[in-house]
Design an enzyme around this catalytic site. Sequence first.
Site, PDB file in Angstrom:
ATOM      1  CG  ASP A  31      53.773 -48.668  -8.701  1.00  0.00           C
ATOM      2  OD1 ASP A  31      52.929 -48.277  -9.532  1.00  0.00           O
ATOM      3  OD2 ASP A  31      53.643 -49.701  -8.014  1.00  0.00           O
ATOM      4  CD  GLU A  83      51.419 -22.849   4.597  1.00  0.00           C
ATOM      5  OE1 GLU A  83      52.577 -23.130   4.900  1.00  0.00           O
ATOM      6  OE2 GLU A  83      50.428 -23.515   4.965  1.00  0.00           O
ATOM      7  CB  CYS A 120      47.563 -25.628   6.564  1.00  0.00           C
ATOM      8  SG  CYS A 120      48.975 -26.149   5.610  1.00  0.00           S
ATOM      9  CB  THR A 163      51.883 -33.195  -1.405  1.00  0.00           C
ATOM     10  OG1 THR A 163      52.919 -32.310  -0.931  1.00  0.00           O
ATOM     11  CG2 THR A 163      52.259 -34.624  -1.061  1.00  0.00           C
ATOM     12  CB  SER A 211      55.609 -32.840   8.655  1.00  0.00           C
ATOM     13  OG  SER A 211      55.269 -33.684   7.566  1.00  0.00           O
ATOM     14  CG  HIS A 244      45.529 -29.656   6.909  1.00  0.00           C
ATOM     15  ND1 HIS A 244      45.438 -28.803   5.835  1.00  0.00           N
ATOM     16  CD2 HIS A 244      46.822 -30.084   6.936  1.00  0.00           C
ATOM     17  CE1 HIS A 244      46.620 -28.708   5.260  1.00  0.00           C
ATOM     18  NE2 HIS A 244      47.482 -29.476   5.908  1.00  0.00           N
ATOM     19  CE  LYS A 253      50.775 -42.496   7.031  1.00  0.00           C
ATOM     20  NZ  LYS A 253      50.956 -43.898   6.752  1.00  0.00           N
ATOM     21  CG  ASN A 328      48.673 -29.182   1.075  1.00  0.00           C
ATOM     22  OD1 ASN A 328      47.645 -28.642   1.491  1.00  0.00           O
ATOM     23  ND2 ASN A 328      49.732 -29.373   1.838  1.00  0.00           N
ATOM     24  CB  SER A 364      53.653 -27.206   9.540  1.00  0.00           C
ATOM     25  OG  SER A 364      53.199 -28.284   8.769  1.00  0.00           O
TER      26      SER A 364
HETATM   27  N1  CAA Z   1      51.702 -48.708  -4.134  1.00  0.00           N
HETATM   28  C1  CAA Z   1      50.977 -48.346  -3.057  1.00  0.00           C
HETATM   29  N2  CAA Z   1      51.444 -47.543  -2.052  1.00  0.00           N
HETATM   30  C2  CAA Z   1      52.722 -47.095  -2.155  1.00  0.00           C
HETATM   31  C3  CAA Z   1      53.544 -47.466  -3.249  1.00  0.00           C
HETATM   32  C4  CAA Z   1      52.984 -48.297  -4.265  1.00  0.00           C
HETATM   33  N3  CAA Z   1      53.690 -48.657  -5.318  1.00  0.00           N
HETATM   34  N4  CAA Z   1      54.740 -46.873  -3.075  1.00  0.00           N
HETATM   35  C5  CAA Z   1      54.681 -46.183  -1.911  1.00  0.00           C
HETATM   36  N5  CAA Z   1      53.458 -46.323  -1.365  1.00  0.00           N
HETATM   37  C6  CAA Z   1      52.964 -45.732  -0.130  1.00  0.00           C
HETATM   38  C7  CAA Z   1      53.946 -45.778   1.023  1.00  0.00           C
HETATM   39  O1  CAA Z   1      53.898 -47.005   1.709  1.00  0.00           O
HETATM   40  C8  CAA Z   1      53.454 -44.612   1.870  1.00  0.00           C
HETATM   41  O2  CAA Z   1      52.294 -44.976   2.592  1.00  0.00           O
HETATM   42  P1  CAA Z   1      52.381 -45.242   4.176  1.00  0.00           P
HETATM   43  O3  CAA Z   1      52.877 -43.952   4.790  1.00  0.00           O
HETATM   44  O4  CAA Z   1      50.978 -45.547   4.548  1.00  0.00           O
HETATM   45  O5  CAA Z   1      53.356 -46.368   4.359  1.00  0.00           O
HETATM   46  C9  CAA Z   1      52.984 -43.596   0.819  1.00  0.00           C
HETATM   47  O6  CAA Z   1      52.782 -44.329  -0.373  1.00  0.00           O
HETATM   48  C10 CAA Z   1      53.992 -42.487   0.520  1.00  0.00           C
HETATM   49  O7  CAA Z   1      55.213 -43.114   0.170  1.00  0.00           O
HETATM   50  P2  CAA Z   1      56.575 -42.609   0.836  1.00  0.00           P
HETATM   51  O8  CAA Z   1      56.403 -42.473   2.321  1.00  0.00           O
HETATM   52  O9  CAA Z   1      57.680 -43.445   0.339  1.00  0.00           O
HETATM   53  O10 CAA Z   1      56.646 -41.168   0.173  1.00  0.00           O
HETATM   54  P3  CAA Z   1      57.772 -40.083   0.288  1.00  0.00           P
HETATM   55  O11 CAA Z   1      58.720 -40.384   1.377  1.00  0.00           O
HETATM   56  O12 CAA Z   1      58.315 -39.852  -1.074  1.00  0.00           O
HETATM   57  O13 CAA Z   1      56.938 -38.763   0.670  1.00  0.00           O
HETATM   58  C11 CAA Z   1      55.898 -37.390   2.334  1.00  0.00           C
HETATM   59  C12 CAA Z   1      55.856 -38.721   1.570  1.00  0.00           C
HETATM   60  C13 CAA Z   1      57.047 -37.408   3.338  1.00  0.00           C
HETATM   61  C14 CAA Z   1      54.591 -37.171   3.057  1.00  0.00           C
HETATM   62  C15 CAA Z   1      56.156 -36.235   1.314  1.00  0.00           C
HETATM   63  O14 CAA Z   1      55.142 -36.212   0.349  1.00  0.00           O
HETATM   64  C16 CAA Z   1      56.276 -34.876   1.961  1.00  0.00           C
HETATM   65  O15 CAA Z   1      57.307 -34.487   2.490  1.00  0.00           O
HETATM   66  N6  CAA Z   1      55.164 -34.077   1.897  1.00  0.00           N
HETATM   67  C17 CAA Z   1      55.155 -32.718   2.442  1.00  0.00           C
HETATM   68  C18 CAA Z   1      54.920 -32.696   3.918  1.00  0.00           C
HETATM   69  C19 CAA Z   1      53.507 -33.107   4.273  1.00  0.00           C
HETATM   70  O16 CAA Z   1      52.570 -32.997   3.510  1.00  0.00           O
HETATM   71  N7  CAA Z   1      53.327 -33.542   5.537  1.00  0.00           N
HETATM   72  C20 CAA Z   1      52.005 -33.900   6.048  1.00  0.00           C
HETATM   73  C21 CAA Z   1      51.822 -33.478   7.478  1.00  0.00           C
HETATM   74  S1  CAA Z   1      52.248 -31.760   7.658  1.00  0.00           S
HETATM   75  C22 CAA Z   1      50.851 -30.890   7.112  1.00  0.00           C
HETATM   76  O17 CAA Z   1      49.788 -31.436   7.027  1.00  0.00           O
HETATM   77  C23 CAA Z   1      51.025 -29.434   6.755  1.00  0.00           C
HETATM   78  C24 CAA Z   1      51.042 -29.285   5.281  1.00  0.00           C
HETATM   79  O18 CAA Z   1      50.012 -29.093   4.669  1.00  0.00           O
HETATM   80  C25 CAA Z   1      52.325 -29.378   4.610  1.00  0.00           C
END
Ligand code: CAA
Length: 445
Positions: A31, A83, A120, A163, A211, A244, A253, A328, A364
Amino acid sequence: MTAVGIDAIEIWTGKLKLDLPETFAPVKDEDPEKYTKGLGLYASSFPDSYEDIVTMGANAAHRLMERKGLTPDDIGRIDVATESAFDNSKPVSTYIAGCLEQVYDGDFHHANKGERKFACIAGTQSLDDAYNWIKAGRNRGRSALVIATDTALYARGDPGEATQGAGAVAMLISEDPSIVELSTEQGYGSADETDFLKPNQQFPSVDGKRSMQVYLARMREALEDFERAGGETHPGDYVFGPYHTPFPGMVRKAGLFAFRHTIRDTDIEEELAAEIGRQPREDDYDDREAFEEAIRGYMDDLKATDQYQEWYANTIDPTLRISREVGNWYTGSVHIARASALQYAAENDMEMTGKKLLVGSYGSGAQAEIHAETVQEGWEEELDQLSIDEQIRNRHDLTYEEYEQVHDRHNHDKRVELEDFTEPENEFVFVGRGDMDERTYEYVE
Ligand code: CAA
């Protein structure tokens, strides 16, 4: 005491764009609102075939030097935070200095160069290094050039793929700065974590959900440490909170946690008590589980209050405007959040001189840093000169097939040739590899 901080900023985005709701979501059978509403992202930036971390960093730095009328002699230090480095010995700053020397008469032989690594947060650590160097009186009147540059790629199919992003932020750190003065007070939250790492590999190994927890835990530690260092954290003290931003949903969050933490024992908590009660205190609970459940309930209530929503809309949301369109940028991410907020302030004729920002950086592995910044008199003139909105609009919009080709082109393990999608003009470009496999660059008119 002399003020030290950011005197000028330039931002350079990769010239290609992947539209997440329109192009990425349908192929992933997701979606589109998962991206726009959930993650809070509309598009990712990618480098064209002739771009990489060196060209983006050098182009941002060149534009900054031209705009400020600087020559190499004005710069005593070049620190690159990244990085995405492709060389384990020769720092990216030497490649960038080499580029700049192609277009200036002088050279940077007198300048101390280095490369900072801590995921980062390295961009902010480089700012700190430059600040300390000037405060120690070792700069001999010169400024430091700090460049945060990354191509944030994930393996195809990894949850982090949505991302991705690519771009560079160049910052000039000087005495009597025009944009912000950095606070002496800093707070750290640092721990050995294995949430996101690249053990001699280009694409990260990521435990995505963990993470996010580590981000929140280290940020909270840093906030507490900042308070111990004497830093003020009352929400009323700060106009914006640039954090960040791996994706805006993460900051959504973090914003709620930050608000809860910083209103504790303040007039705001008291004011809200009639509506949602006071925050649960751990001492009032027999076990941790009951306390955590109470906290979750309080957070849900807090999120729905007008006070929280107004604070979020005014203090946090304006920091996310650029990030939504570019993804990002790892080391540059918190620095585009600051720029985004100040651009918003300029567009809305906000009086900012003397006002404060509470800046939350994170890397991280993992470490967070909180520091404050005080906006300086020349901020508006500096921010008015940014061209990032125009750069974002001018990006080439990739099809999904083109996106895959671009991803392969920038995969260090593949040597893929690819036609350029855009035409370089008055900028540094990657032209190929030399005898020692070094990457080589030229300035094209
Ligand atoms: N409508 C509205 N919202 C929706 C939706 C829809 N149809 N479908 C999903 N969502 C929401 C989910 O509910 C979720 O929100 P909440 O967390 O508030 O519940 C959000 O969209 C993301 O959905 P998922 O959790 O299902 O997404 P995912 O599992 O595919 O991936 C992630 C999310 C794990 C963050 C992934 O993008 C990832 O691994 N990213 C890289 C790691 C990262 O960025 N981590 C952040 C902290 S670490 C950091 O900051 C260092 C850095 O730069 C990497």
